[in-house]
Design a protein around this motif. Structure first.
Motif, PDB file in Angstrom:
ATOM      1  N   THR A 121       4.341   5.612 -14.880  1.00 23.16           N
ATOM      2  CA  THR A 121       2.924   7.250 -14.180  1.00 23.16           C
ATOM      3  C   THR A 121       2.752   6.426 -13.135  1.00 23.16           C
ATOM      4  OG1 THR A 121       1.054   6.417 -15.336  1.00 23.16           O
ATOM      5  CG2 THR A 121       2.346   7.447 -16.629  1.00 23.16           C
ATOM      6  N   GLY A 122       2.950   4.983 -12.833  1.00 24.95           N
ATOM      7  CA  GLY A 122       2.431   4.674 -11.561  1.00 24.95           C
ATOM      8  C   GLY A 122       1.167   3.825 -11.325  1.00 24.95           C
ATOM      9  N   GLN A 123       0.383   4.586 -12.445  1.00 26.32           N
ATOM     10  CA  GLN A 123      -0.988   4.783 -12.336  1.00 26.32           C
ATOM     11  C   GLN A 123      -2.540   3.856 -12.741  1.00 26.32           C
ATOM     12  OE1 GLN A 123      -2.417   7.671 -10.315  1.00 26.32           O
ATOM     13  NE2 GLN A 123      -0.808   8.016  -9.829  1.00 26.32           N
ATOM     14  N   LEU A 124      -2.747   3.909 -14.186  1.00 22.82           N
ATOM     15  CA  LEU A 124      -3.181   3.741 -14.474  1.00 22.82           C
ATOM     16  C   LEU A 124      -2.741   2.279 -15.592  1.00 22.82           C
ATOM     17  CD1 LEU A 124      -6.252   5.410 -16.677  1.00 22.82           C
ATOM     18  CD2 LEU A 124      -6.323   4.269 -14.742  1.00 22.82           C
ATOM     19  N   SER A 125      -2.693   1.146 -15.910  1.00 25.95           N
ATOM     20  CA  SER A 125      -1.851  -0.075 -16.395  1.00 25.95           C
ATOM     21  C   SER A 125      -3.023  -0.923 -16.669  1.00 25.95           C
ATOM     22  CB  SER A 125      -1.798  -1.060 -14.623  1.00 25.95           C
ATOM     23  OG  SER A 125      -0.682  -2.169 -15.266  1.00 25.95           O
ATOM     24  N   MET A 126      -2.094  -1.816 -17.674  1.00 31.12           N
ATOM     25  CA  MET A 126      -2.779  -2.108 -19.106  1.00 31.12           C
ATOM     26  C   MET A 126      -2.729  -3.586 -18.382  1.00 31.12           C
ATOM     27  SD  MET A 126      -2.968  -0.649 -21.427  1.00 31.12           S
ATOM     28  CE  MET A 126      -3.168  -1.962 -23.004  1.00 31.12           C
ATOM     29  N   ASP A 127      -2.552  -3.855 -17.833  1.00 35.28           N
ATOM     30  CA  ASP A 127      -2.673  -5.623 -16.330  1.00 35.28           C
ATOM     31  C   ASP A 127      -3.497  -5.303 -15.368  1.00 35.28           C
ATOM     32  OD1 ASP A 127      -0.258  -6.585 -17.119  1.00 35.28           O
ATOM     33  OD2 ASP A 127       0.911  -5.370 -16.051  1.00 35.28           O
ATOM     34  N   CYS A 128      -4.434  -3.832 -15.199  1.00 28.91           N
ATOM     35  CA  CYS A 128      -5.303  -3.712 -13.999  1.00 28.91           C
ATOM     36  C   CYS A 128      -6.413  -2.833 -15.357  1.00 28.91           C
ATOM     37  CB  CYS A 128      -5.000  -1.873 -13.579  1.00 28.91           C
ATOM     38  SG  CYS A 128      -4.031  -3.010 -11.765  1.00 28.91           S
ATOM     39  N   PRO A 129      -7.522  -3.835 -13.925  1.00 24.99           N
ATOM     40  CA  PRO A 129      -9.290  -3.154 -15.463  1.00 24.99           C
ATOM     41  C   PRO A 129      -9.252  -1.893 -15.128  1.00 24.99           C
ATOM     42  CG  PRO A 129      -9.182  -4.627 -13.354  1.00 24.99           C
ATOM     43  CD  PRO A 129      -8.266  -4.340 -12.767  1.00 24.99           C
ATOM     44  N   GLU A 130      -9.775  -1.307 -16.022  1.00 25.22           N
ATOM     45  CA  GLU A 130     -10.468  -0.410 -16.684  1.00 25.22           C
ATOM     46  C   GLU A 130     -10.842   0.497 -14.945  1.00 25.22           C
ATOM     47  OE1 GLU A 130     -12.765   2.571 -19.490  1.00 25.22           O
ATOM     48  OE2 GLU A 130     -13.044   0.335 -19.751  1.00 25.22           O
ATOM     49  N   ASN A 131     -10.734   2.044 -15.086  1.00 23.16           N
ATOM     50  CA  ASN A 131     -10.845   2.870 -13.560  1.00 23.16           C
ATOM     51  C   ASN A 131      -9.939   1.454 -12.345  1.00 23.16           C
ATOM     52  OD1 ASN A 131     -12.937   3.355 -15.521  1.00 23.16           O
ATOM     53  ND2 ASN A 131     -14.172   1.786 -15.055  1.00 23.16           N
ATOM     54  N   SER A 132      -9.200   1.486 -12.198  1.00 24.94           N
ATOM     55  CA  SER A 132      -7.963   1.041 -11.933  1.00 24.94           C
ATOM     56  C   SER A 132      -6.979   1.411 -11.291  1.00 24.94           C
ATOM     57  CB  SER A 132      -8.458   0.029 -11.479  1.00 24.94           C
ATOM     58  OG  SER A 132      -7.479  -0.703 -12.270  1.00 24.94           O
ATOM     59  N   LEU A 133      -6.211   1.395 -10.115  1.00 20.23           N
ATOM     60  CA  LEU A 133      -5.028   2.378 -10.549  1.00 20.23           C
ATOM     61  C   LEU A 133      -4.185   0.495 -10.428  1.00 20.23           C
ATOM     62  CD1 LEU A 133      -5.491   5.535  -8.320  1.00 20.23           C
ATOM     63  CD2 LEU A 133      -5.414   5.145 -10.756  1.00 20.23           C
ATOM     64  N   CYS A 134      -2.799   0.453 -10.069  1.00 17.72           N
ATOM     65  CA  CYS A 134      -1.839   0.256  -9.858  1.00 17.72           C
ATOM     66  C   CYS A 134      -0.454   0.670  -9.566  1.00 17.72           C
ATOM     67  CB  CYS A 134      -1.068  -0.440 -11.260  1.00 17.72           C
ATOM     68  SG  CYS A 134       0.038  -1.673 -11.192  1.00 17.72           S
ATOM     69  N   ALA A 135      -0.128  -0.305  -7.464  1.00 21.45           N
ATOM     70  CA  ALA A 135       0.369  -0.029  -7.062  1.00 21.45           C
ATOM     71  C   ALA A 135       1.365  -0.990  -7.292  1.00 21.45           C
ATOM     72  CB  ALA A 135      -0.069   0.861  -6.087  1.00 21.45           C
ATOM     73  N   PRO A 136       3.018  -0.701  -6.510  1.00 21.27           N
ATOM     74  CA  PRO A 136       3.424  -2.190  -6.478  1.00 21.27           C
ATOM     75  C   PRO A 136       3.522  -2.782  -5.128  1.00 21.27           C
ATOM     76  CG  PRO A 136       4.753  -0.034  -7.061  1.00 21.27           C
ATOM     77  CD  PRO A 136       3.601   0.434  -6.534  1.00 21.27           C
ATOM     78  N   TYR A 137       3.234  -4.536  -5.740  1.00 26.77           N
ATOM     79  CA  TYR A 137       2.932  -5.414  -4.130  1.00 26.77           C
ATOM     80  C   TYR A 137       4.070  -6.099  -3.852  1.00 26.77           C
ATOM     81  CZ  TYR A 137      -0.020  -7.425  -1.371  1.00 26.77           C
ATOM     82  OH  TYR A 137      -0.734  -8.410   0.134  1.00 26.77           O
ATOM     83  N   GLY A 138       5.536  -5.545  -4.234  1.00 28.28           N
ATOM     84  CA  GLY A 138       6.943  -6.899  -4.026  1.00 28.28           C
ATOM     85  C   GLY A 138       7.528  -6.777  -5.491  1.00 28.28           C
ATOM     86  N   PRO A 139       8.766  -7.433  -5.462  1.00 26.64           N
ATOM     87  CA  PRO A 139       9.551  -7.956  -6.426  1.00 26.64           C
ATOM     88  C   PRO A 139       8.357  -8.567  -7.255  1.00 26.64           C
ATOM     89  CG  PRO A 139      10.924  -8.631  -4.312  1.00 26.64           C
ATOM     90  CD  PRO A 139       9.179  -7.938  -4.150  1.00 26.64           C
ATOM     91  N   GLY A 140       8.314  -8.294  -8.334  1.00 28.34           N
ATOM     92  CA  GLY A 140       7.637  -9.104 -10.101  1.00 28.34           C
ATOM     93  C   GLY A 140       5.619  -9.054  -9.460  1.00 28.34           C
ATOM     94  N   PHE A 141       5.318  -8.558  -8.420  1.00 25.57           N
ATOM     95  CA  PHE A 141       3.733  -8.375  -8.313  1.00 25.57           C
ATOM     96  C   PHE A 141       3.450  -6.730  -8.364  1.00 25.57           C
ATOM     97  CE2 PHE A 141       4.923 -12.006  -6.243  1.00 25.57           C
ATOM     98  CZ  PHE A 141       4.569 -13.368  -6.327  1.00 25.57           C
ATOM     99  N   PHE A 142       2.494  -6.846  -8.553  1.00 17.66           N
ATOM    100  CA  PHE A 142       1.175  -5.088  -8.886  1.00 17.66           C
ATOM    101  C   PHE A 142       0.426  -5.463  -8.380  1.00 17.66           C
ATOM    102  CE2 PHE A 142       1.148  -7.355 -12.012  1.00 17.66           C
ATOM    103  CZ  PHE A 142      -0.819  -6.553 -12.455  1.00 17.66           C
ATOM    104  N   GLU A 143      -0.242  -4.730  -7.099  1.00 16.96           N
ATOM    105  CA  GLU A 143      -2.087  -4.963  -7.542  1.00 16.96           C
ATOM    106  C   GLU A 143      -2.441  -3.790  -7.373  1.00 16.96           C
ATOM    107  OE1 GLU A 143      -2.499  -4.291  -2.583  1.00 16.96           O
ATOM    108  OE2 GLU A 143      -1.187  -2.821  -2.723  1.00 16.96           O
ATOM    109  N   CYS A 144      -3.993  -3.930  -7.881  1.00 14.72           N
ATOM    110  CA  CYS A 144      -5.127  -3.239  -8.141  1.00 14.72           C
ATOM    111  C   CYS A 144      -6.091  -2.600  -7.729  1.00 14.72           C
ATOM    112  CB  CYS A 144      -5.624  -4.417  -9.364  1.00 14.72           C
ATOM    113  SG  CYS A 144      -4.695  -3.818 -10.996  1.00 14.72           S
TER     114      CYS A 144
END
Length: 233
Positions: free
Chosen positions: A162-185
């Motif tokens: 979905t590109g939205q909520l991620s299990m790797d990000c804290p609750e109430n945060s959004l996940c976005a791609p940040y390069g190969p193998g990386f993401f940002e919350c």
């Protein structure tokens, strides 16, 4: 008469200096160091050349530029660093907007994954055969070796589908791609603070208001006390 000549010469020199400063400033804004890491322009054998033509881009040095909006500055969409005798790659952040990057035909032995942090638009990278794809094969849709080159195509998102909520990000945060193998919350709307645990807008007035008031009071007190010690001349 002599003073007028000197004054005229000084005005001319100042005008020339200002023009040079403005020219150099404009030149520095458009030229990127990463485009001159290798001599010459985009090589004929590089995939960046045909890609740039298809994208209606403009080649400058080893970079392909594109401007989608006349009010915005140009940005790099292709970078050809092939056959540059590179033994390591450290900083390419000036070209973090690239869609295609060619690092083939180099004795490259050291490319850290962190070099490509922020390269969320990178869709194709060509590497020497013995160099792994940034972020590993799991970060790419297609990985293949051809004619001594390793081709990494289709960067995968490290967020969920979905590109939205991620299990790797804290609750109430959004996940976005940040390069190969990386993401940002980033905190979702109306959430802020540590791990996005606080809801509501940041209370700027409540925080900075008392701080500004106390600063003014301290300045007035220091001014009053120091003025007493000042001696009149």
């Amino acid at each position: 008469m002599k003073m007028k000549a000197v004054s005229s010469w000084l005005r001319s020199a100042a005008l020339i200096l200002i023009c040079n400063v403005c020219f150099n400033a404009g030149y520095q804004l458009t030229e990127l160091q990463v485009c001159a890491l290798c001599s010459g322009t985009v090589r004929n054998g590089s995939a960046v050349g045909p890609f740039c033509s298809r994208s209606a881009g403009r080649i400058d040095g080893r970079c392909c530029f594109r401007n989608v909006n006349t009010s915005d500055p140009e940005y790099v969409i292709g970078l050809d660093l092939s056959n540059c005798s590179l033994t390591h790659v450290e900083n390419l952040q000036e070209a973090s907007t690239v869609l295609m990057l060619d690092l083939s035909h180099n004795p490259t032995v050291n490319i850290s994954d962190t070099v490509f942090q922020g390269f969320s638009e990178l869709n194709c990278i060509i590497l020497p055969e013995d160099v792994d794809c940034p972020g590993g094969n799991i970060s790419w849709e297609k990985v293949k070796v051809r004619d001594g080159d390793r081709l990494c195509e289709g960067q995968k998102s490290m967020c969920n589908q979905t590109g939205q909520l991620s299990m790797d990000c804290p609750e109430n945060s959004l996940c976005a791609p940040y390069g190969p193998g990386f993401f940002e919350c980033s905190c979702a709307d109306s959430y802020r603070g540590y791990k996005c645990l606080r809801e509501g807008e940041f209370p700027a007035l409540q925080v900075f208001g008392p701080l500004a008031a106390s600063t003014v009071v301290m300045c007035l007190l220091l001014w009053a006390t120091q003025r007493r010690k000042a001696k009149s001349l």
